[in-house]
Design an enzyme around this catalytic site. Structure first.
Site, PDB file in Angstrom:
ATOM      1  N   ARG A 104       0.883  -1.176   0.000  1.00 35.20           N
ATOM      2  CA  ARG A 104       0.000   0.000   0.000  1.00 35.20           C
ATOM      3  C   ARG A 104       0.916   1.220   0.000  1.00 35.20           C
ATOM      4  NH1 ARG A 104      -5.329   1.290   3.512  1.00 35.20           N
ATOM      5  NH2 ARG A 104      -6.091  -0.086   1.862  1.00 35.20           N
ATOM      6  N   HIS A 131      -7.283   0.634  -6.471  1.00 39.27           N
ATOM      7  CA  HIS A 131      -7.528  -0.207  -5.290  1.00 39.27           C
ATOM      8  C   HIS A 131      -8.206  -1.498  -5.780  1.00 39.27           C
ATOM      9  CE1 HIS A 131      -7.801  -1.365  -1.245  1.00 39.27           C
ATOM     10  NE2 HIS A 131      -8.712  -0.551  -0.776  1.00 39.27           N
ATOM     11  N   ASP A 219     -17.329   6.841  -1.693  1.00 38.08           N
ATOM     12  CA  ASP A 219     -16.095   6.713  -0.907  1.00 38.08           C
ATOM     13  C   ASP A 219     -15.882   8.039  -0.184  1.00 38.08           C
ATOM     14  OD1 ASP A 219     -13.642   5.834   0.064  1.00 38.08           O
ATOM     15  OD2 ASP A 219     -12.635   5.805  -1.881  1.00 38.08           O
TER      16      ASP A 219
HETATM   17  N1  NVA Z   1     -10.108   6.296  -1.478  1.00 37.37           N
HETATM   18  C1  NVA Z   1      -9.747   5.937  -0.133  1.00 37.37           C
HETATM   19  C2  NVA Z   1      -9.921   4.481   0.076  1.00 37.37           C
HETATM   20  C3  NVA Z   1      -9.586   4.002   1.465  1.00 37.37           C
HETATM   21  C4  NVA Z   1      -9.707   2.515   1.602  1.00 37.37           C
HETATM   22  C5  NVA Z   1      -8.310   6.355   0.142  1.00 37.37           C
HETATM   23  O1  NVA Z   1      -7.477   6.190  -0.755  1.00 37.37           O
HETATM   24  O2  NVA Z   1      -8.033   6.857   1.221  1.00 37.37           O
HETATM   25  N1   CP Z   2     -11.218  -0.453   2.403  1.00 34.46           N
HETATM   26  C1   CP Z   2      -9.941  -0.501   2.830  1.00 34.46           C
HETATM   27  O1   CP Z   2      -9.008  -0.724   2.061  1.00 34.46           O
HETATM   28  O2   CP Z   2      -9.794  -0.275   4.161  1.00 34.46           O
HETATM   29  P1   CP Z   2      -8.450  -0.035   4.979  1.00 34.46           P
HETATM   30  O3   CP Z   2      -7.935   1.327   4.589  1.00 34.46           O
HETATM   31  O4   CP Z   2      -8.865  -0.107   6.408  1.00 34.46           O
HETATM   32  O5   CP Z   2      -7.452  -1.102   4.622  1.00 34.46           O
END
Ligand code: NVA
Ligand code: CP
Length: 303
Positions: A104, A131, A219
């Site tokens: 990540r 994602h 989101d």
């Molecule tokens: N779009 C959000 C998703 C979190 C799982 C982010 O990147 O923070």
């Molecule tokens: N939806 C998701 O990826 O959640 P986290 O940021 O908690 O991993």
């Protein structure tokens, strides 16, 4: 043989996704029946987190354990990645000591560079641009509740972020249509969408985007890494909340999804996320099952 990575949704074919979905059903059933299944015994997953996480860490770590393997958690705070070790070097070292890696991070270019130097498969656990694991879980969840997603319509209400770009790729692979409504200035970057992607329509009005759709999804208004823009985003997203009025525009049996974490009263009303059309807890749980199928496939191939 070339190593198979999952860096963005379009990295796998429909045939491969259909296989993964079938495996995820089998693996979920085993989990629910407390049936031990250890195809990855003695295998190791390294998880690199440059951003926060609850679901992604938990689902990968628990999933690897349940498959008989081990998972190692690294973050930028206490690994050398936070002190400027080049990702290419980190990748060469890590991939000599484990069987698969999940990352990540921020820019997609970082994970691409990492994968290019890796001896083992690399999975995208979220970048600024994509994602894919979450959208795989979402499609699995849709199928569990409603059957095939092919030919269906999904409304995306929010900014053009990592989730939307993965949904756009998934629409092409699974042949469904997206209604996309983003506030002005938070719209799609065409360089992140395939030129032949005709599987979406843009809507200036978020309520119109929800008309007759089979699934409404949204989101957070401010994704990780964009926190400085929070105040401006709160203003620009006025009207983009998914509330009961918008859900009433959708098909009567429409589902609501959100990758979580959510902000009730911002992108979604409590009445929607906590209401009868919401499948957000199934979505979160299904991260575990689809990612176990993905780990099995990328490490062992078809079993
Ligand atoms: N779009 C959000 C998703 C979190 C799982 C982010 O990147 O923070
Ligand atoms: N939806 C998701 O990826 O959640 P986290 O940021 O908690 O991993």
């Amino acid at each position: 043989m070339a190593i198979k990575h999952f860096l963005q949704f379009s990295d796998l074919t429909l045939d491969e996704f259909e296989y993964l979905i079938e495996r995820a059903h089998v693996i979920k059933r085993k989990f629910k029946n407390y049936e031990p299944y250890h195809p990855l015994s003695d295998r190791t997953l390294v998880m690199v987190f440059e951003k926060n996480s609850t679901r992604t860490r938990l689902s990968f770590e628990a999933g690897m354990h349940q498959l008989g393997g081990a998972a190692i958690y690294l973050n930028t705070r206490d690994s050398q990645l936070g002190r400027g070790e080049p990702v290419e070097d980190a990748s060469q070292v890590m991939s000599r000591m484990c069987d698969i890696i999940m990352i990540r991070t921020f820019g997609q270019d970082i994970i691409e560079r990492f994968a290019a130097h890796s001896r083992v498969p690399v999975i995208n656990g979220l970048t600024n641009e994509h994602h894919p694991c979450q959208v795989l879980a979402d499609i699995f969840t849709y199928i569990e509740h409603r059957g095939s997603i092919a030919g269906k319509t999904v409304a995306w209400i929010g900014d053009a972020n990592n989730m939307l770009y993965s949904w756009l790729q998934a629409a092409q692979v699974f042949n469904f249509h997206l209604h996309v409504s983003t506030p002005t200035s938070y719209d799609i970057d065409p360089s992140l969408v395939a030129v032949d992607n005709t599987n979406y329509t843009l809507f200036a009005n978020p309520s119109d985007a929800c008309a007759d759709v089979h699934l409404v999804t949204t989101d957070v208004w401010t994704s990780m890494g964009y926190e400085d823009e929070n105040a401006a985003r709160l203003k620009a997203f006025d009207g983009w909340i998914v509330n009961p009025e918008k859900m009433q525009r959708a098909a009567p049996d429409a589902l609501f999804m959100h990758c979580l974490p959510a902000h009730r009263g911002e992108e979604v009303a409590a009445a929607v996320i906590d209401g009868p059309q919401s499948v957000v807890w199934d979505e979160a749980e299904n991260r575990l099952h689809v990612q176990k199928a993905l780990l099995e496939y990328l490490v062992l191939g078809r079993v």
